[in-house]
Design a protein around this motif. Structure first.
Motif, mmCIF file in Angstrom:
data_model
loop_
_atom_site.group_PDB
_atom_site.id
_atom_site.type_symbol
_atom_site.label_atom_id
_atom_site.label_comp_id
_atom_site.label_asym_id
_atom_site.label_seq_id
_atom_site.Cartn_x
_atom_site.Cartn_y
_atom_site.Cartn_z
ATOM 1 N N ARG A 17 0.809 -1.226 0.000
ATOM 2 C CA ARG A 17 0.000 0.000 0.000
ATOM 3 C C ARG A 17 0.842 1.276 0.000
ATOM 4 N NH1 ARG A 17 -5.530 -0.780 1.175
ATOM 5 N NH2 ARG A 17 -6.027 -2.991 1.472
ATOM 6 N N LEU A 208 -1.661 6.244 1.692
ATOM 7 C CA LEU A 208 -1.785 4.800 1.487
ATOM 8 C C LEU A 208 -2.687 4.492 0.299
ATOM 9 C CD1 LEU A 208 -2.307 3.167 5.026
ATOM 10 C CD2 LEU A 208 -0.307 2.961 3.547
ATOM 11 N N GLN A 209 -2.360 3.410 -0.416
ATOM 12 C CA GLN A 209 -3.242 2.910 -1.461
ATOM 13 C C GLN A 209 -4.521 2.400 -0.798
ATOM 14 O OE1 GLN A 209 -2.862 2.458 -5.123
ATOM 15 N NE2 GLN A 209 -5.031 2.216 -4.693
ATOM 16 N N CYS A 213 -7.111 -5.174 -1.680
ATOM 17 C CA CYS A 213 -5.931 -5.646 -2.404
ATOM 18 C C CYS A 213 -6.138 -7.094 -2.844
ATOM 19 C CB CYS A 213 -4.695 -5.537 -1.511
ATOM 20 S SG CYS A 213 -3.160 -6.052 -2.300
#
Length: 326
Positions: A17, A208-209, A213
């Motif tokens: 991330r 952060l991504q 996920c």
């Protein structure tokens, strides 16, 4: 089941991330190699050690004020072997109670941790009036390491290629059991494993991504329908599992916090289905309440999905058929 250290869990999730810095990348690689080495040792023990042997993996013990983390314990009859595993690479020499690598002295003695663990177990057994031998074993699991011991030491030091023959030697030992409750005595002193001290900075947290996920390609190009989450790579995951897994990933990264809806909503990002998130929190996570502010949160174990729900994996496997639902 051998488990990844909490620090390794944190670094692996963080690395999906955000961009890890150089120190984090080095730590991640070192811990991943070490974990693979530990798994190799587990397979060697399973393959070469026969008979009635008790095996304890990854245990943290506290005796009085001393805390020790032990990679592996083998109980063979009335002898307890404490194995400290290292995945070091290179040429190591022990001389005059000092380790050297490449002609340079190391700042610490590699055997110190093992010796401390041996003393702790000896004291535990003495306190319980048990006549048990405790022996320390230092195992170098990297095939590219060479070890030369010039000192007289009580510990057994093994290179990777020496481990199978040593395990075969153990098979020849008498297996008289004077203390069948030996393992249960040790478990009385078990405490929770160490948690990492790593935390995200405010800037890292902000960037952060976000999202779910994909567990296969580690990308975030997913879409959701009623029963599953579908990644652009073709991987499909039951929606309940995807949400619960992502909640636990948040829990690892923010292990110092309770699970709260506001933080989780930000973590899931724009594709979040808030009502479904609340449903998953209510169904699978333990609610806690602050009596002063009267705000609800949920317990954070700070563990990845497979460890958090270790006792419920059969249940989650039974949910796999939902991927076929329309």
């Amino acid at each position: 089941m051998r488990k990844k250290s909490h620090e390794l869990q944190w670094l692996e999730i963080a690395g999906k991330r955000k961009q890890l810095d150089e120190e984090e990348q080095r730590a991640l690689l070192r811990l991943q190699r070490g974990f693979l080495g530990e798994q190799q040792m587990d397979k060697l023990v399973e393959s070469f050690l026969l008979g009635k042997v008790t095996i304890i993996d990854d245990i943290t013990l506290q005796y009085q004020s001393v805390i020790v983390q032990i990679d592996k314990i083998l109980i063979v009859g009335n002898i307890v072997y404490i194995i400290d595993m290292k995945f070091y690479q290179g040429n190591y020499i022990l001389q005059n109670n000092s380790w050297q690598r490449g002609g340079k002295k190391l700042p610490t003695n590699i055997l110190d941790q093992l010796r401390r663990a041996v003393r702790v177990l000896e004291n535990i057994f003495k306190e319980h009036q048990m006549d048990v031998q405790v022996r320390g074993v230092l195992a170098f699991l990297n095939p590219d390491s060479n070890i030369e011991i010039k000192d007289n030491i009580s510990e057994r030091v093994l290179t990777f290629n020496e481990i199978p023959s040593w395990l075969l030697e153990l098979n020849k030992q008498a297996l008289e059991e004077r203390y069948p409750h030996l393992q249960s005595v040790l478990l009385q002193y078990q405490i929770e494993a160490f948690r990492t001290k790593r935390q995200l900075t405010l800037d890292e947290e902000k960037h952060l991504q976000k999202g779910i996920c994909c567990p296969r390609c580690h990308q975030f190009k997913t879409r959701q329908n009623k029963h599953k989450v579908i990644c652009s790579c073709g991987h499909e995951e039951v929606k309940a599992i995807a949400y619960a897994r992502t909640i636990t990933e948040y829990g690892v990264l923010f292990h110092d916090r309770e699970l709260r809806l506001k933080g989780l909503k930000n973590f899931f990002g724009k594709d979040l289905q808030e009502a479904y998130l609340k449903y998953i929190l209510h169904k699978y996570f333990i609610a806690i309440q602050s009596t002063t502010k009267k705000r609800f949160g949920h317990e954070n174990k700070g563990l990845i999905f497979d460890y958090w729900f270790e006792d419920d994996m059969e249940y989650f496997k039974r949910l796999e058929h939902r991927k076929t639902w329309k």
